[in-house]
Structures are given as structure tokens and as C-alpha cells.
Write a protein that holds these residues in place. Structure first.
Motif, PDB file in Angstrom:
ATOM      1  N   LYS A 233      31.863  14.061   3.540  1.00  0.00           N
ATOM      2  CA  LYS A 233      31.632  14.913   4.818  1.00  0.00           C
ATOM      3  C   LYS A 233      31.279  16.249   4.585  1.00  0.00           C
ATOM      4  O   LYS A 233      30.832  16.876   5.458  1.00  0.00           O
ATOM      5  CB  LYS A 233      32.756  14.617   5.911  1.00  0.00           C
ATOM      6  N   ASN A 234      31.859  16.797   3.407  1.00  0.00           N
ATOM      7  CA  ASN A 234      31.599  18.339   3.376  1.00  0.00           C
ATOM      8  C   ASN A 234      30.525  18.585   2.561  1.00  0.00           C
ATOM      9  O   ASN A 234      30.434  19.896   2.001  1.00  0.00           O
ATOM     10  CB  ASN A 234      32.919  18.890   2.802  1.00  0.00           C
ATOM     11  N   ARG A 235      29.638  17.793   1.930  1.00  0.00           N
ATOM     12  CA  ARG A 235      28.642  18.308   0.976  1.00  0.00           C
ATOM     13  C   ARG A 235      27.627  19.087   1.489  1.00  0.00           C
ATOM     14  O   ARG A 235      27.356  18.713   2.626  1.00  0.00           O
ATOM     15  CB  ARG A 235      28.167  16.903   0.553  1.00  0.00           C
ATOM     16  N   PRO A 236      27.111  20.049   0.744  1.00  0.00           N
ATOM     17  CA  PRO A 236      26.344  20.973   1.258  1.00  0.00           C
ATOM     18  C   PRO A 236      24.901  20.076   1.548  1.00  0.00           C
ATOM     19  O   PRO A 236      24.570  19.650   0.699  1.00  0.00           O
ATOM     20  CB  PRO A 236      26.112  21.911   0.297  1.00  0.00           C
ATOM     21  N   PRO A 237      24.549  20.254   2.620  1.00  0.00           N
ATOM     22  CA  PRO A 237      23.000  19.762   3.098  1.00  0.00           C
ATOM     23  C   PRO A 237      22.133  20.511   2.289  1.00  0.00           C
ATOM     24  O   PRO A 237      21.161  19.874   1.680  1.00  0.00           O
ATOM     25  CB  PRO A 237      22.684  19.882   4.489  1.00  0.00           C
ATOM     26  N   SER A 238      21.891  21.747   2.275  1.00  0.00           N
ATOM     27  CA  SER A 238      21.023  22.666   1.532  1.00  0.00           C
ATOM     28  C   SER A 238      21.367  23.957   1.372  1.00  0.00           C
ATOM     29  O   SER A 238      22.478  24.136   2.107  1.00  0.00           O
ATOM     30  CB  SER A 238      19.406  22.618   2.224  1.00  0.00           C
ATOM     31  N   VAL A 239      20.947  24.767   0.471  1.00  0.00           N
ATOM     32  CA  VAL A 239      21.218  26.016   0.369  1.00  0.00           C
ATOM     33  C   VAL A 239      20.119  27.007   0.354  1.00  0.00           C
ATOM     34  O   VAL A 239      18.907  26.711  -0.065  1.00  0.00           O
ATOM     35  CB  VAL A 239      21.859  26.378  -1.036  1.00  0.00           C
ATOM     36  N   LYS A 240      20.202  28.144   0.950  1.00  0.00           N
ATOM     37  CA  LYS A 240      19.139  29.143   1.003  1.00  0.00           C
ATOM     38  C   LYS A 240      19.524  30.257  -0.202  1.00  0.00           C
ATOM     39  O   LYS A 240      20.404  30.993  -0.245  1.00  0.00           O
ATOM     40  CB  LYS A 240      19.455  30.121   2.494  1.00  0.00           C
ATOM     41  N   LEU A 241      18.387  30.169  -0.886  1.00  0.00           N
ATOM     42  CA  LEU A 241      18.660  30.729  -2.179  1.00  0.00           C
ATOM     43  C   LEU A 241      17.989  32.187  -2.217  1.00  0.00           C
ATOM     44  O   LEU A 241      18.109  33.206  -2.782  1.00  0.00           O
ATOM     45  CB  LEU A 241      18.030  30.301  -3.517  1.00  0.00           C
ATOM     46  N   PHE A 242      16.848  32.092  -0.973  1.00  0.00           N
ATOM     47  CA  PHE A 242      16.387  33.482  -1.102  1.00  0.00           C
ATOM     48  C   PHE A 242      16.275  34.221   0.324  1.00  0.00           C
ATOM     49  O   PHE A 242      16.521  33.377   1.377  1.00  0.00           O
ATOM     50  CB  PHE A 242      14.744  33.269  -1.579  1.00  0.00           C
ATOM     51  N   GLY A 243      15.965  35.252   0.436  1.00  0.00           N
ATOM     52  CA  GLY A 243      16.236  36.088   1.693  1.00  0.00           C
ATOM     53  C   GLY A 243      16.973  37.243   1.669  1.00  0.00           C
ATOM     54  O   GLY A 243      17.841  37.428   0.663  1.00  0.00           O
ATOM     55  N   GLY A 244      17.070  37.886   2.706  1.00  0.00           N
ATOM     56  CA  GLY A 244      17.829  39.132   2.576  1.00  0.00           C
ATOM     57  C   GLY A 244      19.332  39.027   2.719  1.00  0.00           C
ATOM     58  O   GLY A 244      20.336  40.020   2.632  1.00  0.00           O
ATOM     59  N   SER A 245      19.822  37.625   3.256  1.00  0.00           N
ATOM     60  CA  SER A 245      21.191  37.823   3.600  1.00  0.00           C
ATOM     61  C   SER A 245      22.129  37.539   2.344  1.00  0.00           C
ATOM     62  O   SER A 245      21.671  37.202   1.171  1.00  0.00           O
ATOM     63  CB  SER A 245      21.493  36.440   4.664  1.00  0.00           C
TER      64      SER A 245
END
Length: 818
Positions: free
Chosen positions: A518-530
Motif C-alpha cells: 500500500k505504501n509503494r511509491p507510484p512515481s518519482v519526480k527526478l527533475f525540477g527545482g523542488s
């Protein structure tokens, strides 16, 4: 049929169920627990219907064989002396019709209807929807009464006029329970009488002018608005808690204190130095929490307008597993977040502080013992912004002095990584008092060393903001440091080893195990300013723990970027541990120094976050208040869901939500049980039929022919256990001892997990996991679920992308030999 409460012998399942309702007051609800004690049967049910079906199917021979053959002497005797004892022995509805029994029956029916309506209110239905439901049910019950009257009259001969009149009068005078619930005023009065609801009070903060659209003219008029706080008197809430006799055992010490070992707040320095707790070990330990949350659509046009602030509290006298339940997190105050800026926090918390002063000096009366119990705040927790706002520190973390623990300047955060550095000057009560005095003497000063205003909590006798050592590892690490560093390491892997698609594919396809699915990451944001990955806290923790198994096959063992990740994992395992030692705090200090130094070496262009700096205070905080895991915000923030999902009136949203919450809490506490156990499907079997039955019999001290309830899964205090899960039973020779669950059995209140021993081969540093295999001797062991060394179960996992079939167990904390 035997009653599991008073052991009375009854003549059928109908009589047994009626006995449980009328004599013992059992009503439907989420904490209802009905136990079958027929022929050693230990089945437990959460509904009357489930219990009734079980009796009819499994115990047919005892079910209702005598229901229709009770002789008249029994009935006559019952009519002569009605009491809870004699009513245990009498028959069903037709066997007795005395006034006392009818009154008990009517009250039981009303209680069941009230509970059903209360559950609709708790579920978030609007007042009009609840009223509509009650109105419909009222008509249905009237119709049932009419049909019952007609059916009864048809059974009588036409000439028996006297009996017909008696039946007509009896049924016409039967009470319709929904008549007592057909208006909000009636419901509120009944719920207050039934559950002793602690009603919120409204505290006026001030008045102001606001623009409101005139529906008639279409223009905007200036109207006077009164800003209020919905305050729930903490003294009344404490009295309501102390009335519950089931809580007496929970106040007792839960462990034997050991020098240099931190199990709980009471083992740490701050508790021992507090004059109140030093002299009165049973004093109430109140932990406050403050946070803001959105009640409207956070993406809609009303964002921010209906944002509320909430202050909750828990009693640290109770064990953490008890306080993890949302029913045991209590509401103190509910207010508009904008009112903090308008009136200041001191105006909002003034009624709370006044009650706490009474608690410190006079205390509250314990209805059970008759004595007065004093208490005070032990810690205030929350996210960094919330704590700074409540405690009077600067809310800007870009300011020169943005740490609430020390007065180190922010630009030195990039070079100073330990409290041992002479540049780090820790705040003390004396220093904080001087800073507050300077602010009072010179009103033109915006702040003094990060202190923005005097906090009203400092007027308490036994609490000072300078001694508040609460930190939140959820926001500091899982939503801050971990996401930044995992993002940097993933960028490094993507740049050197994998394409962006392959990296995302690994994260998506990896088997995180049943416990983490239930806690698996759906997707990750690797780029961007955050600085974040776009994950919530629990998803971030899942990805961080599994990073070594996901990508460990790609990097060398001496890779510096990989070492940074492994250092962070070691830090996380320590700060998430429920038990720590003095030595572990020293080790943690050196891990943090090494971690921060390596970060600056690998990413010189990146600044350490203020949350990195707060980490250097973690060792001291553990020594002051014990394991900081008990301070995190995860369960408190879960409490917000109740207010977000309720249908509400925005005309007076704080009062509406506070009333609903208090009604909900009163209902839950009326059926409170300290045993939170949910059973999956199962069946009654003898122990010799189960794998590990001999070990279970030995553990229970019963014969191998004893019958137990074998289940497919259980939930114990919210934690699920299933066959093939891995449990840790002890730590021997500094290595955890794991067992693979094979059988789960329940006998009375005992939950036994029988498992096969796993052999722990080593701890693989590179993959940050224990390498295990099945023990060649296939040793079986039975353990009570309450005796587990670490209560969370584990999954058996494998590395990604290799032919290596080795099995691994990923730790979530540091395992310590008790």
C-alpha cells in the motif's frame, strides 16, 4: 447456552442474546466483542448477527431446543422476582411480560437505535440526511407495530373481545425508539445523557468588519463578524477519560527502568528533572500537538478561506500502542488559521492555559480512586512551522536565527555539524527569559535571536518552551532530508547506470512485499527545482528502505554516493527505534557528523536544509525525552481526516466540526476496550490438528486436545499478522532472531503466533538488509503477540535484477538486545 460475562446458564440462543443486551448492556458498535464459550469454543464476534449465525450452525444441539418447553413454574417464579440475576434464567419474549423487563427491553432497543444513528453522524452524513433516515425508520417501526397487532388479533377467536383489547392497548403503547431521535435537539440530549459528551464552548476572540454579498441587491455590504474558538475544556475531557475503569491497568509502569536505556519519556532527563513528575510519578503527562489543515478543496477557489487550526492532546501515561489509536487523540481547540494572524496565538490558547494552571495546582478528581491527580504539559509537538508559531519563534526558516534549540546563525549550518562545537550555544530557560524581556522592554524589536513573542505556555508552573525538545522525524526526514538525498542519489544512478525509463521501471516493478504494497511509491519526480520526490511520508520511507535492494547491484561497495545513502539509513533506523541506549545517542551524533560532511563533499553547490541542522540536536533530544519516534506527527495528522470528510456548515464551521467530533468520541469511549483485536476467517480446531500445536499447548499450559480458534489473519492494535510474515522474537548476540509465521491461533484473550526459525546469516551493509535462510532443523516456536521484541512484521525480499536467490529482511529500526 452459557453467558461469557457472568457464566449464567440460559435455555437458548435467543435468550442468550437478549440477556447480553438487557442485563449486560451490549450494543452494536465497532468495539462490540461477543465470545462463544460453548464446549471450549473461543470464537469472538463483532456483531450480534454473526454471533447468532455461529450459535445456530456450530452449536445447533444447544441453540434453542428448550425455547418452547419452559414449564409454567419457571415463568411464575420469574414474574415474582425480577432482577438481573433471575432474568438470566427466564425465557424469551413470550415467557415474561413484567414491567421491569419491558423497561429494560425498551431501553436496550433505544440504545441500539441511538448507536445506529450516532454511527451515521460519525460517518459524516449531514443533519438533514440523518433526520430523513430517522423519519423513515420511525414510519417503518409504526408499520411493523401495526402488522404485529393485526397478526396477533388474527390468532384469537372472534368472540375473545377482552384479549383483543388487551393486545391492541399493549401494542399501541409500545414505544417507537425513533420517536426519541426525530429531531437534532432530541438526539443531542439523548447522546449527552447516554455517553456524557464533553460539549465544546465558544470563546470570543474579537469582532471585525467583513464584506458579504447581499443576495437581494447583489452588492457587497460591510457586516460585523465575531471570531470564535471552539474550545473543549481539557479538565472535563480528562475527567471523562478517568471515569473508565478499564484504564486503571494502563497507568501502571510498563517496564523496569534501566540506567542508560530509553524506553519512554519517564526514562529521560527532562522527566526526571521536572519537579511535578519527580514527586508524583502518576501525574498526568499531557502531550500537545498543533497543525493547520484544509477543510475545503485544497485546489479550489475556497483554498485558505476555510483553513482551520487544531490543537490535540494525548496522555503519555498510556503506552504508545494505545495512543496510536485515533480514538485516544483528543481535541482541545478548533479555530480559523487566519485568526492566529489577527489575534495572536496567546489569545487562542488562553482558556487552555487557564485550565492547565488549575490542573497543575489543584488537579482533577479521579472518580475511580477518589483522589486528585495533578498534571501538566510534558512536550508540545508538531511540524517545525507549527511549533515555531505556537511557541513564539520566527516562522521564517530563511532568517538568521531559525533554530528553536540553539542560537547558531543560519550561514554556519553549512559548516557546524555537532552540538559539541563551541559555536553552538543551546537555548536555556534563563536565556529565553532574557530574550522575552528584551522584546517586552522594546516593542520596536521584530525579534531577539529568533524569539518573536512571549508564549503564554511559559506562564505554567512546570513547562517552559526552552525545555521543549520535541522533534518530528516525519517532516524533518521523511518529507525533507530523505526525499532530497534520495532524489540526488537517483539522479546520480540515472546519469551513470540507467536510463530514466529503466530507473522508473525498477521502482514500479520491484516487489516491496505484502506489508508495504500500500505504501509503494507510484512515481518519482527526478527533475525540477523542488527538493522533494512528490511522495508522502510513508511512501518516502518505503522507497528509502528498499533503495539498497533496488539499485545495490549497480554500484560498487566503495561508491561515495552510495555511502551517503547508507549513512542516512543508519540514522533513520536509530531515530525510528522504540528503545535506545545512551551509547546509541553518541553513535548517532557521529553518524550525523559523518553524513553531513559527506553531503557537503559530494554536493558542494547544494546547501544543507534547516532540517539537516535540526538533526544535530537529535542525540540531545533523545537523552532529554526518550525515543523521538513517540513525538512524530503521523498519527496526529491522520486525525485530520475526520474533519476533512465531514459534511459541514461553513457558517460556523469550528462549532459544527467540534460538536460532531465530541459526539463521535463519546460514542467510541462508551464502548472502549483496551484489547483492539480483529480476527479474520477461521474455525475451531484441536491443537493437535495444527502445525506447532504442541508448542502452542505448552505456551498456553493446556492439553494438546484443547480447542482453539485457528484464523487466517489477525489485526492486533492495527498491525496485521498473516502466515509467511516474518516476526522478530528476540535479539541474541546482537543479531535479531526471526521466525516465519505458520499458524495463528486465538484462545480467550491470548493470540499465539507459531513460526519456523529463520537463520540470520549476516547483515549485508551494502544492501542494508539481513541475509537469512530457513534453519536446517526447522525449529518451531510459539509466541504471544504481546511478547514480540518488535511488533511490526517483516517480509522476505530479494534483490532486484540478479540471479541471486538469497533472502533478505529489511529493518525499519535498530535492533537492540534487551
Amino acid at each position: 447456552m452459557k453467558c461469557f460475562v457472568c457464566q449464567a446458564e440460559l435455555s437458548g440462543s435467543k435468550i442468550l442474546l437478549r440477556h447480553l443486551r438487557l442485563v449486560h448492556g451490549f450494543v452494536p458498535g465497532k468495539n462490540l466483542r461477543l465470545k462463544c464459550v460453548e464446549t471450549g469454543c473461543g470464537s469472538v464476534f463483532g456483531t450480534f448477527s454473526g454471533f447468532r449465525k455461529h450459535l445456530h450452525i456450530k452449536h445447533t444441539e444447544q441453540s434453542d431446543q428448550n425455547s418452547d418447553t419452559i414449564d409454567n413454574s419457571e415463568t411464575a417464579e420469574a414474574e415474582g422476582q425480577i432482577s438481573s440475576q433471575t432474568f438470566d434464567q427466564i425465557g424469551s419474549v413470550g415467557e415474561v411480560a413484567t414491567t421491569s423487563v419491558l423497561l429494560m427491553s425498551n431501553k436496550s432497543t433505544l440504545d441500539m437505535c441511538a448507536s445506529a444513528v450516532a454511527q451515521l453522524k460519525v460517518a459524516g452524513l449531514s443533519q438533514s440526511a440523518v433526520s430523513g433516515f430517522v423519519s423513515s425508520m420511525e414510519e417503518i417501526v409504526f408499520e411493523i407495530h401495526s402488522q404485529a397487532k393485526d397478526a396477533a388479533l388474527l390468532c384469537l377467536p372472534p368472540h375473545d373481545i377482552a384479549t383483543k383489547r388487551k393486545i391492541e392497548n399493549s401494542i399501541e403503547h409500545m414505544e417507537n425508539p425513533f420517536t426519541f431521535l426525530n429531531s437534532e435537539a432530541k438526539r443531542k440530549r439523548l447522546f449527552t445523557e447516554k455517553w456524557g459528551t464533553v460539549e465544546p464552548t465558544e470563546i470570543v476572540l474579537g469582532t471585525r468588519f467583513d464584506s458579504r454579498r447581499n443576495k437581494t441587491t447583489g452588492t457587497f455590504d460591510q457586516v460585523v463578524v465575531t471570531d470564535k474558538v471552539a474550545y473543549i475544556p481539557i479538565l472535563e475531557t480528562l475527567k471523562a477519560i478517568l471515569q473508565n475503569r478499564h484504564l486503571t491497568d494502563l497507568f501502571k509502569p510498563r517496564h523496569v527502568p534501566k540506567e542508560g536505556v530509553y524506553f519512554d519519556l519517564s526514562d529521560a532527563a527532562h522527566f526526571k528533572s521536572n519537579p511535578l513528575f519527580y514527586t508524583d510519578k502518576d501525574a498526568l503527562q499531557i502531550q500537545l500537538f498543533y497543525d493547520d489543515f484544509e477543510t475545503a478543496n485544497p485546489l479550489g477557489s475556497k483554498k485558505g478561506i476555510h483553513k482551520l487550526g487544531a490543537i490535540y492532546f494525548t496522555l503519555r501515561n498510556f503506552p504508545p500502542i494505545f495512543n496510536s489509536s485515533l480514538d485516544n487523540i483528543h481535541l482541545c481547540a478548533l479555530f480559523h488559521a487566519q485568526d492566529i494572524r489577527r489575534y495572536g496565538f496567546n489569545s487562542i490558547i488562553e482558556p487552555l492555559v487557564n485550565d492547565l494552571k488549575v490542573l497543575e495546582i489543584e488537579g482533577v478528581k479521579n472518580p475511580v480512586s477518589g483522589s486528585c491527580i495533578k498534571g501538566t504539559i510534558v512536550q508540545v509537538t508538531g511540524d517545525n512551522l507549527g511549533l515555531h508559531s505556537l511557541l513564539g519563534f520566527l516562522e521564517s526558516f530563511g532568517a538568521q536565527y531559525c533554530c528553536r534549540f540553539c542560537v547558531l546563525e543560519k550561514d554556519r549550518f553549512q559548516f557546524v555539524f555537532s552540538e559539541d562545537n563551541p559555536e553552538v550555544v543551546l537555548r536555556t530557560t534563563e536565556m529565553h527569559a532574557l530574550h522575552c524581556k528584551r522584546l517586552q522592554d522594546d516593542s520596536t524589536l521584530p525579534h531577539v535571536y529568533g524569539v518573536k513573542r512571549v508564549c503564554l505556555l511559559n506562564s505554567l508552573k512546570y513547562f517552559n518552551t526552552a525545555n521543549n525538545f520535541a522533534v518530528d522525524i516525519m517532516h524533518d526526514i521523511l518529507e525533507g532530508v530523505a526525499q532530497l538525498e534520495v532524489k540526488l542519489v537517483l539522479q546520480y544512478i540515472q546519469h551513470n547506470f540507467l536510463s530514466a525509463d529503466d530507473l522508473a521501471g525498477r521502482i514500479h516493478a520491484f516487489d516491496y512485499g505484502y506489508n508495504q504494497q500500500k505504501n509503494r511509491p507510484p512515481s518519482v519526480k527526478l527533475f525540477g527545482g523542488s527538493n522533494d520526490l512528490g511522495l508522502n511520508a510513508i511512501q518516502s520511507w518505503c522507497l528509502l528502505r528498499n533503495m539498497p535492494l533496488l539499485f545495490g547491484d549497480l554500484v560498487q561497495r566503495d561508491d561515495k554516493h552510495w555511502c551517503l545513502l547508507l549513512l542516512l539509513l543508519q540514522i533513520v533506523n536509530i531515530v525510528f527505534s522504540p528503545v535506545l541506549t545512551e551509547g546509541m545517542t553518541i553513535y548517532l551524533k557521529h553518524l550525523i557528523i559523518e553524513h553531513h560532511q559527506l553531503f557537503k563533499k559530494l554536493f558542494p553547490q547544494k546547501n544543507l536544509l534547516p532540517k539537516h541542522h535540526i538533526m544535530i540536536h537529535y542525540p540531545q533530544c533523545i537523552r532529554k525525552i526518550g525515543p523521538i519516534l513517540h513525538m512524530w506527527c503521523m498519527r496526529y495528522e491522520a486525525k485530520h481526516k475526520f474533519f476533512k470528510t465531514q459534511l459541514k456548515s461553513f457558517k460556523n464551521i469550528t462549532k459544527t466540526l467540534a460538536n460532531k467530533h465530541q459526539s463521535c468520541m463519546a460514542m467510541h469511549w462508551e464502548s472502549f476496550s483496551q484489547y483492539r483485536l480483529t480476527l479474520g476467517p477461521g474455525k475451531m480446531v484441536e491443537l493437535d490438528e495444527l502445525k506447532g500445536g504442541m508448542e502452542m499447548a505448552s505456551k498456553l499450559g493446556v492439553d494438546i486436545s484443547e480447542r482453539v480458534y485457528s484464523v487466517k489473519w489477525i489485526k492486533h492494535h492495527g498491525t496485521e499478522y498473516r502466515p509467511d510474515f516474518i516476526i522478530c522474537t528476540e535479539v541474541a548476540c546482537e543479531m535479531p532472531v526471526f521466525y516465519k509465521i505458520k499458524t495463528i491461533a486465538v484462545k480467550d484473550e491470548n493470540v499465539l503466533l507459531c513460526g519456523t526459525l529463520m537463520e540470520t546469516l549476516c547483515f549485508d551493509d551494502h544492501y542494508h538488509a539481513f541475509t537469512v535462510r530457513m534453519h536446517p532443523d526447522r525449529i518451531l516456536k510459539s509466541v504471544n503477540v504481546n511478547e514480540l521484541c518488535y511488533f511490526k512484521p517483516f517480509d522476505l525480499q530479494m534483490k532486484y535484477g540478479t540471479t541471486d536467490s538469497a533472502l533478505h529482511i529489511v529493518p525499519y529500526c535498530h535492533f537492540m538486545q534487551m
